[in-house]
Design a protein around this motif. Structure first.
Motif, mmCIF file in Angstrom:
data_model
loop_
_atom_site.group_PDB
_atom_site.id
_atom_site.type_symbol
_atom_site.label_atom_id
_atom_site.label_comp_id
_atom_site.label_asym_id
_atom_site.label_seq_id
_atom_site.Cartn_x
_atom_site.Cartn_y
_atom_site.Cartn_z
ATOM 1 N N ILE A 51 27.853 -24.384 -8.300
ATOM 2 C CA ILE A 51 26.854 -23.529 -7.651
ATOM 3 C C ILE A 51 27.291 -22.065 -7.675
ATOM 4 C CG2 ILE A 51 25.840 -22.981 -5.392
ATOM 5 C CD1 ILE A 51 25.741 -26.063 -4.912
ATOM 6 N N LEU A 52 28.540 -21.798 -7.373
ATOM 7 C CA LEU A 52 29.028 -20.414 -7.350
ATOM 8 C C LEU A 52 29.055 -19.787 -8.743
ATOM 9 C CD1 LEU A 52 31.849 -20.638 -4.670
ATOM 10 C CD2 LEU A 52 29.608 -19.549 -4.456
ATOM 11 N N ILE A 53 29.449 -20.555 -9.745
ATOM 12 C CA ILE A 53 29.452 -20.010 -11.107
ATOM 13 C C ILE A 53 28.016 -19.766 -11.568
ATOM 14 C CG2 ILE A 53 30.040 -20.495 -13.517
ATOM 15 C CD1 ILE A 53 32.536 -21.960 -12.467
ATOM 16 N N SER A 54 27.103 -20.662 -11.223
ATOM 17 C CA SER A 54 25.689 -20.463 -11.561
ATOM 18 C C SER A 54 25.146 -19.204 -10.903
ATOM 19 C CB SER A 54 24.862 -21.666 -11.111
ATOM 20 O OG SER A 54 25.257 -22.806 -11.800
ATOM 21 N N THR A 55 25.512 -19.016 -9.654
ATOM 22 C CA THR A 55 25.110 -17.794 -8.944
ATOM 23 C C THR A 55 25.651 -16.570 -9.656
ATOM 24 O OG1 THR A 55 25.110 -19.002 -6.841
ATOM 25 C CG2 THR A 55 25.188 -16.600 -6.709
ATOM 26 N N SER A 56 26.876 -16.643 -10.119
ATOM 27 C CA SER A 56 27.492 -15.517 -10.831
ATOM 28 C C SER A 56 26.743 -15.192 -12.113
ATOM 29 C CB SER A 56 28.953 -15.834 -11.166
ATOM 30 O OG SER A 56 29.693 -16.042 -9.990
ATOM 31 N N PHE A 57 26.369 -16.204 -12.885
ATOM 32 C CA PHE A 57 25.628 -15.965 -14.131
ATOM 33 C C PHE A 57 24.302 -15.250 -13.855
ATOM 34 C CE2 PHE A 57 27.798 -19.834 -16.153
ATOM 35 C CZ PHE A 57 28.697 -19.038 -16.833
ATOM 36 N N ILE A 58 23.555 -15.787 -12.906
ATOM 37 C CA ILE A 58 22.240 -15.211 -12.620
ATOM 38 C C ILE A 58 22.371 -13.810 -12.037
ATOM 39 C CG2 ILE A 58 20.166 -15.459 -11.190
ATOM 40 C CD1 ILE A 58 20.487 -18.529 -11.620
ATOM 41 N N MET A 59 23.293 -13.633 -11.110
ATOM 42 C CA MET A 59 23.451 -12.313 -10.487
ATOM 43 C C MET A 59 23.990 -11.284 -11.478
ATOM 44 S SD MET A 59 22.041 -12.690 -7.646
ATOM 45 C CE MET A 59 22.340 -11.075 -6.976
ATOM 46 N N ALA A 60 24.773 -11.722 -12.459
ATOM 47 C CA ALA A 60 25.264 -10.779 -13.481
ATOM 48 C C ALA A 60 24.100 -10.206 -14.282
ATOM 49 C CB ALA A 60 26.256 -11.466 -14.405
#
Length: 168
Positions: A51-60
């Motif tokens: 979930i956190l890595i997915s959040t990082s991809f989208i927020m990037a």
């Protein structure tokens, strides 16, 4: 111009940190409350990492559009307060869009996957079944990778670029 770059770095760092913290806290609270998952559970931790890595991809991708908005709205040699405030409004809107789509990606990934199988994935994660959490995290990551550029393009489309003259 150097001050604008420093402002962009600070805003991006703070926005990314805030988004990751909020996503962790909200998802952690939701999953613990709804599914009664304990803290010391490796399968749950793996799902949280996804979930956190997915959040990082989208927020990037969203923050890339935000940096473009800051650069476009603050053209010229000096930094003006009005332009910086307008840029901050765009950044806040982009962060909200990014967080909403992140929630949508995570919930739809989990909901669709968990509906397509014959087992209760939450119960398996609660029982510390690591393969189930790895597959769930991979599904969330995969959908986030598919969606991140398009969410960034959506934010980019909101920037008020001037019309380009058509040469015929």
């Amino acid at each position: 111009m150097k001050s604008l770059i420093i402002i962009q770095v600070i805003i991006t760092f703070l926005a990314g940190l805030t988004a990751l913290f909020l996503m962790y806290k909200i998802m952690n609270y939701f999953m613990k409350k709804k599914f009664k998952i304990e803290e010391a559970n490796n399968a749950f931790a793996i799902l949280q990492v996804g979930i956190l890595i997915s959040t990082s991809f989208i927020m990037a991708s969203v923050m890339s559009a935000a940096v473009n908005a800051v650069q476009f709205l603050n053209t010229g040699g000096s930094v003006q307060l009005n332009n910086v405030l307008t840029s901050l409004i765009y950044i806040i809107v982009f962060i909200v869009i990014g967080m909403l789509f992140t929630f949508a990606v995570i919930f739809s990934s989990i909901f669709i996957f968990f509906q397509l199988t014959n087992i209760n994935e939450w119960e398996q994660i609660k029982l510390n079944n690591i393969p189930t959490s790895l597959i769930s995290a991979a599904l969330i990551l995969g959908l986030a990778l598919i969606m991140d550029d398009y969410i960034g393009h959506l934010c980019e489309a909101l920037i008020p670029y001037p019309d380009v003259i058509q040469i015929r």
